[in-house]
Design an enzyme around this catalytic site. Structure first.
Site, PDB file in Angstrom:
ATOM      1  N   THR A  47      60.193  88.742  23.145  1.00 29.98           N
ATOM      2  CA  THR A  47      59.065  89.648  23.370  1.00 29.98           C
ATOM      3  C   THR A  47      57.901  88.884  24.007  1.00 29.98           C
ATOM      4  O   THR A  47      57.823  87.655  23.893  1.00 29.98           O
ATOM      5  CB  THR A  47      58.628  90.314  22.053  1.00 29.98           C
ATOM      6  OG1 THR A  47      58.403  89.298  21.065  1.00 29.98           O
ATOM      7  CG2 THR A  47      59.703  91.258  21.544  1.00 29.98           C
ATOM      8  N   THR A  49      54.341  88.203  23.948  1.00 31.52           N
ATOM      9  CA  THR A  49      53.432  87.231  23.343  1.00 31.52           C
ATOM     10  C   THR A  49      54.193  86.101  22.675  1.00 31.52           C
ATOM     11  O   THR A  49      53.796  84.934  22.741  1.00 31.52           O
ATOM     12  CB  THR A  49      52.511  87.924  22.319  1.00 31.52           C
ATOM     13  OG1 THR A  49      51.757  88.943  22.984  1.00 31.52           O
ATOM     14  CG2 THR A  49      51.558  86.934  21.674  1.00 31.52           C
ATOM     15  N   CYS A  50      55.305  86.448  22.044  1.00 30.68           N
ATOM     16  CA  CYS A  50      56.112  85.445  21.346  1.00 30.68           C
ATOM     17  C   CYS A  50      56.650  84.397  22.316  1.00 30.68           C
ATOM     18  O   CYS A  50      56.669  83.197  22.021  1.00 30.68           O
ATOM     19  CB  CYS A  50      57.276  86.118  20.612  1.00 30.68           C
ATOM     20  SG  CYS A  50      56.759  87.466  19.526  1.00 30.68           S
ATOM     21  N   SER A  51      57.096  84.842  23.490  1.00 32.26           N
ATOM     22  CA  SER A  51      57.721  83.949  24.459  1.00 32.26           C
ATOM     23  C   SER A  51      56.723  83.199  25.326  1.00 32.26           C
ATOM     24  O   SER A  51      56.975  82.064  25.730  1.00 32.26           O
ATOM     25  CB  SER A  51      58.667  84.739  25.373  1.00 32.26           C
ATOM     26  OG  SER A  51      59.757  85.271  24.639  1.00 32.26           O
TER      27      SER A  51
END
Length: 246
Positions: A47, A49-51
């Site tokens: 996803t 923001t996570c990546s």
């Protein structure tokens, strides 16, 4: 509001993981007992923001955390082990342990399993980070209970500031290069020998052109190197900078 669990033990659950062609079960004791561990949990692998932010910065600061007494950094998400393994390979985050909370047992035990049905995600972990010492939660940074996916306090820099606000952080190095450039190779080797990690932006990829190079650096030759946002120059200027900052 989500409950802060500082001073409490982490949930005693097991995690089925896939290593190569074999299944393996990791227990909470194996992960946390006798260790100082950072856990950062997020809604989902791959996803945005996570990546782009959450995971890369923890990976970037991993050597600094290690120098300040952290034994392991765990990225936890309610995804299966195959998805987490694929994400780890895609991100090249070799300093992070990817932990699949596939059934959501750990997240539920933390009181941070939330409903993301509106996004088609089902049950997922709320975004948070925590410092765990010998299985006991020492500090938690839980994102505020707001709509969407807030990302304000569970980042790596907030955690590092808690552990050691005076910790020396690695330099952020960006280099603009072009294929077949001997001076670019010389600059990259100079950085590698001195242990500097760097981001490489190659002309001709992702819309980066000579016009981009000139607009950013004021120069028309490669490489052009930036350190912590400051323009250093080409390979010769880099070697001078490295000599002055040895």
């Amino acid at each position: 509001m989500f409950q802060n669990r500082e001073g409490q033990a982490v949930p005693q659950v097991s995690f089925p993981v896939r290593e190569g062609n074999d299944w393996k079960t990791l227990t909470a004791d194996q992960l946390f007992k006798g260790k100082t561990v950072i856990v950062f949990a997020l809604p989902g692998a791959f996803t945005p923001t996570c990546s782009s932010t959450h995971l890369p910065r923890y990976n970037e600061l991993a050597p600094v955390f290690k120098a300040n007494g952290v034994d392991d950094i765990i990225c936890l998400s309610v995804n299966d082990t195959f998805v987490m393994n694929a994400w780890a390979e895609d991100q090249k985050a070799e300093k992070i342990t990817f932990l699949p909370d596939g059934n959501g047992d750990f997240s539920e035990g933390m009181g941070l399993l939330v409903d993301k049905n509106d996004l088609g995600f089902g049950k997922r972990s709320w975004r948070y980070s925590m410092l765990v010492k010998d299985g006991i939660i020492d500090q938690m940074f839980i994102e505020p209970d707001l709509p969407g996916d807030p990302f304000e306090v569970s980042d790596a820099d907030t955690m590092l500031n808690y552990i050691n606000p005076n910790a020396e952080q690695p330099k952020r190095v960006t280099m603009i290069t072009k294929p077949g450039c001997g001076h670019c190779t010389r600059a990259k080797n100079a950085l590698k020998v001195r242990g500097y990690k760097f981001e490489e932006i190659e002309l001709g990829t992702n819309g980066v052109s000579y016009s981009t190079l000139t607009a950013i650096s004021g120069q028309g030759t490669t490489p052009q190197i930036f350190i912590d946002g400051e323009h250093v120059g080409g390979a010769d200027e880099l070697e001078s900078w490295l000599g002055a900052n040895a």
